[in-house]
Design a protein around this motif. Structure first.
Motif, PDB file in Angstrom:
ATOM      1  N   VAL A  98      -4.954 -35.903   0.673  1.00 16.75           N
ATOM      2  CA  VAL A  98      -6.201 -36.731   0.897  1.00 16.75           C
ATOM      3  C   VAL A  98      -6.266 -37.983   0.195  1.00 16.75           C
ATOM      4  CG1 VAL A  98      -7.737 -34.827   1.475  1.00 16.75           C
ATOM      5  CG2 VAL A  98      -7.425 -35.310  -0.919  1.00 16.75           C
ATOM      6  N   TYR A  99      -6.863 -39.208   0.676  1.00 13.58           N
ATOM      7  CA  TYR A  99      -6.847 -40.274  -0.347  1.00 13.58           C
ATOM      8  C   TYR A  99      -8.231 -41.028  -0.044  1.00 13.58           C
ATOM      9  CZ  TYR A  99      -6.777 -42.543   4.371  1.00 13.58           C
ATOM     10  OH  TYR A  99      -7.073 -42.924   5.654  1.00 13.58           O
ATOM     11  N   GLY A 100      -8.463 -41.897  -1.194  1.00 15.01           N
ATOM     12  CA  GLY A 100      -9.970 -43.059  -1.009  1.00 15.01           C
ATOM     13  C   GLY A 100      -9.187 -44.242  -1.497  1.00 15.01           C
ATOM     14  N   SER A 101      -9.508 -45.158  -0.998  1.00 15.95           N
ATOM     15  CA  SER A 101      -9.140 -46.536  -1.307  1.00 15.95           C
ATOM     16  C   SER A 101     -10.345 -47.404  -1.390  1.00 15.95           C
ATOM     17  CB  SER A 101      -8.054 -47.216  -0.535  1.00 15.95           C
ATOM     18  OG  SER A 101      -8.438 -47.409   0.586  1.00 15.95           O
ATOM     19  N   VAL A 102     -10.387 -48.480  -2.089  1.00 17.28           N
ATOM     20  CA  VAL A 102     -11.560 -49.597  -2.239  1.00 17.28           C
ATOM     21  C   VAL A 102     -10.856 -50.881  -2.766  1.00 17.28           C
ATOM     22  CG1 VAL A 102     -12.031 -49.158  -4.682  1.00 17.28           C
ATOM     23  CG2 VAL A 102     -13.666 -49.818  -3.245  1.00 17.28           C
ATOM     24  N   ASP A 151     -12.576 -50.541 -13.959  1.00 16.74           N
ATOM     25  CA  ASP A 151     -13.507 -49.228 -14.110  1.00 16.74           C
ATOM     26  C   ASP A 151     -14.342 -48.811 -12.708  1.00 16.74           C
ATOM     27  OD1 ASP A 151     -14.556 -46.945 -15.488  1.00 16.74           O
ATOM     28  OD2 ASP A 151     -16.389 -48.031 -15.291  1.00 16.74           O
ATOM     29  N   ARG A 152     -14.981 -49.736 -12.325  1.00 18.89           N
ATOM     30  CA  ARG A 152     -15.580 -49.599 -10.809  1.00 18.89           C
ATOM     31  C   ARG A 152     -14.709 -49.214  -9.753  1.00 18.89           C
ATOM     32  NH1 ARG A 152     -18.206 -54.882 -10.285  1.00 18.89           N
ATOM     33  NH2 ARG A 152     -18.762 -54.182  -8.136  1.00 18.89           N
ATOM     34  N   ALA A 153     -13.576 -49.957  -9.522  1.00 15.52           N
ATOM     35  CA  ALA A 153     -12.809 -49.761  -8.376  1.00 15.52           C
ATOM     36  C   ALA A 153     -12.122 -48.101  -8.665  1.00 15.52           C
ATOM     37  CB  ALA A 153     -11.665 -50.817  -8.548  1.00 15.52           C
ATOM     38  N   SER A 173      -3.503 -52.236  -7.299  1.00 17.61           N
ATOM     39  CA  SER A 173      -2.636 -53.325  -7.069  1.00 17.61           C
ATOM     40  C   SER A 173      -3.761 -54.801  -7.130  1.00 17.61           C
ATOM     41  CB  SER A 173      -2.151 -53.374  -5.667  1.00 17.61           C
ATOM     42  OG  SER A 173      -1.643 -54.786  -5.372  1.00 17.61           O
ATOM     43  N   PRO A 174      -3.292 -55.658  -7.926  1.00 16.90           N
ATOM     44  CA  PRO A 174      -4.374 -56.837  -8.048  1.00 16.90           C
ATOM     45  C   PRO A 174      -4.163 -57.642  -6.788  1.00 16.90           C
ATOM     46  CG  PRO A 174      -2.203 -57.318  -9.486  1.00 16.90           C
ATOM     47  CD  PRO A 174      -2.014 -55.850  -8.957  1.00 16.90           C
ATOM     48  N   GLU A 198      -7.299 -53.701  -5.572  1.00 14.88           N
ATOM     49  CA  GLU A 198      -7.409 -52.506  -4.857  1.00 14.88           C
ATOM     50  C   GLU A 198      -6.926 -51.238  -5.756  1.00 14.88           C
ATOM     51  OE1 GLU A 198      -5.308 -50.743  -0.768  1.00 14.88           O
ATOM     52  OE2 GLU A 198      -4.109 -52.214  -1.795  1.00 14.88           O
ATOM     53  N   VAL A 199      -7.763 -50.276  -5.563  1.00 15.82           N
ATOM     54  CA  VAL A 199      -7.407 -48.841  -5.984  1.00 15.82           C
ATOM     55  C   VAL A 199      -7.300 -47.896  -5.055  1.00 15.82           C
ATOM     56  CG1 VAL A 199      -8.104 -47.236  -7.507  1.00 15.82           C
ATOM     57  CG2 VAL A 199      -8.292 -49.758  -8.235  1.00 15.82           C
ATOM     58  N   LEU A 200      -5.872 -47.116  -4.960  1.00 18.05           N
ATOM     59  CA  LEU A 200      -5.768 -45.961  -3.821  1.00 18.05           C
ATOM     60  C   LEU A 200      -5.794 -44.725  -4.848  1.00 18.05           C
ATOM     61  CD1 LEU A 200      -4.902 -44.712  -1.342  1.00 18.05           C
ATOM     62  CD2 LEU A 200      -2.493 -45.257  -1.924  1.00 18.05           C
TER      63      LEU A 200
END
Length: 162
Positions: free
Chosen positions: A73-77, A107-109, A135-136, A150-152
């Motif tokens: 499972v994953y979540g990204s933003v 922190d939010r990401a 990843s910036p 981006e954070v996965l």
């Protein structure tokens, strides 16, 4: 002969332009701060609802005979930094040291990606081996400044036999 000073009309025009610039900066600062605070409230409310769900960073899974099913499972933003924090970060990079302007962005990401990960998990499942990757994202066009991150978040969702 040469002009010795500014006219009143020129002075007022300059003051009006300066006032408009200051007003736009204040609106931008207020809007960015309001959006960030609203996002943090949303994150905190959703995190509070998820506290009872078990999770683990253990690398191993339970014995195979106990596992009914497992899946990734994953979540990204992707979250962007506002222009005013970006300007502050540029100053902090110039003088060196900790770049605090990016701390809330990261922190939010991270927290949002984890929440989106949890949205993928069904009721009887537990999470194992939770991992985060970031990843910036730069401004493009040869611009090396970070404008977004981006954070996965990914993990193994496991359903166990009772």
């Amino acid at each position: 002969g040469p002009r010795s000073g500014w006219t009143d009309v020129e002075s007022y025009g300059l003051l009006i332009q300066l006032g408009i610039a200051v007003l736009l900066i204040l609106i931008g600062l207020s809007a960015g701060s309001w959006i960030e605070k609203r996002h943090y409230r949303s994150i905190e409310e959703r995190e509070a609802a998820l506290r009872p769900i078990p999770a683990s960073t253990l690398k191993g899974l339970p014995p195979e005979e106990k596992i009914i099913r497992s899946r990734v499972v994953y979540g990204s933003v992707v979250i962007s930094i506002d222009a005013f924090k970006q300007a502050l970060a540029s100053l902090q990079r110039f003088f060196g040291g900790e770049v605090t302007a990016y701390e809330t962005l990261v922190d939010r990401a991270r927290r949002e990606a984890l929440l989106r990960l949890y949205d993928q998990v069904g009721a009887p499942e537990i999470l194992a081996n939770i991992r985060l990757e970031s990843s910036p994202i730069g401004g493009g066009g040869g611009n090396e400044r970070v404008t977004s991150i981006e954070v996965l978040a990914y993990a193994t969702a496991v359903e166990l036999r009772p």
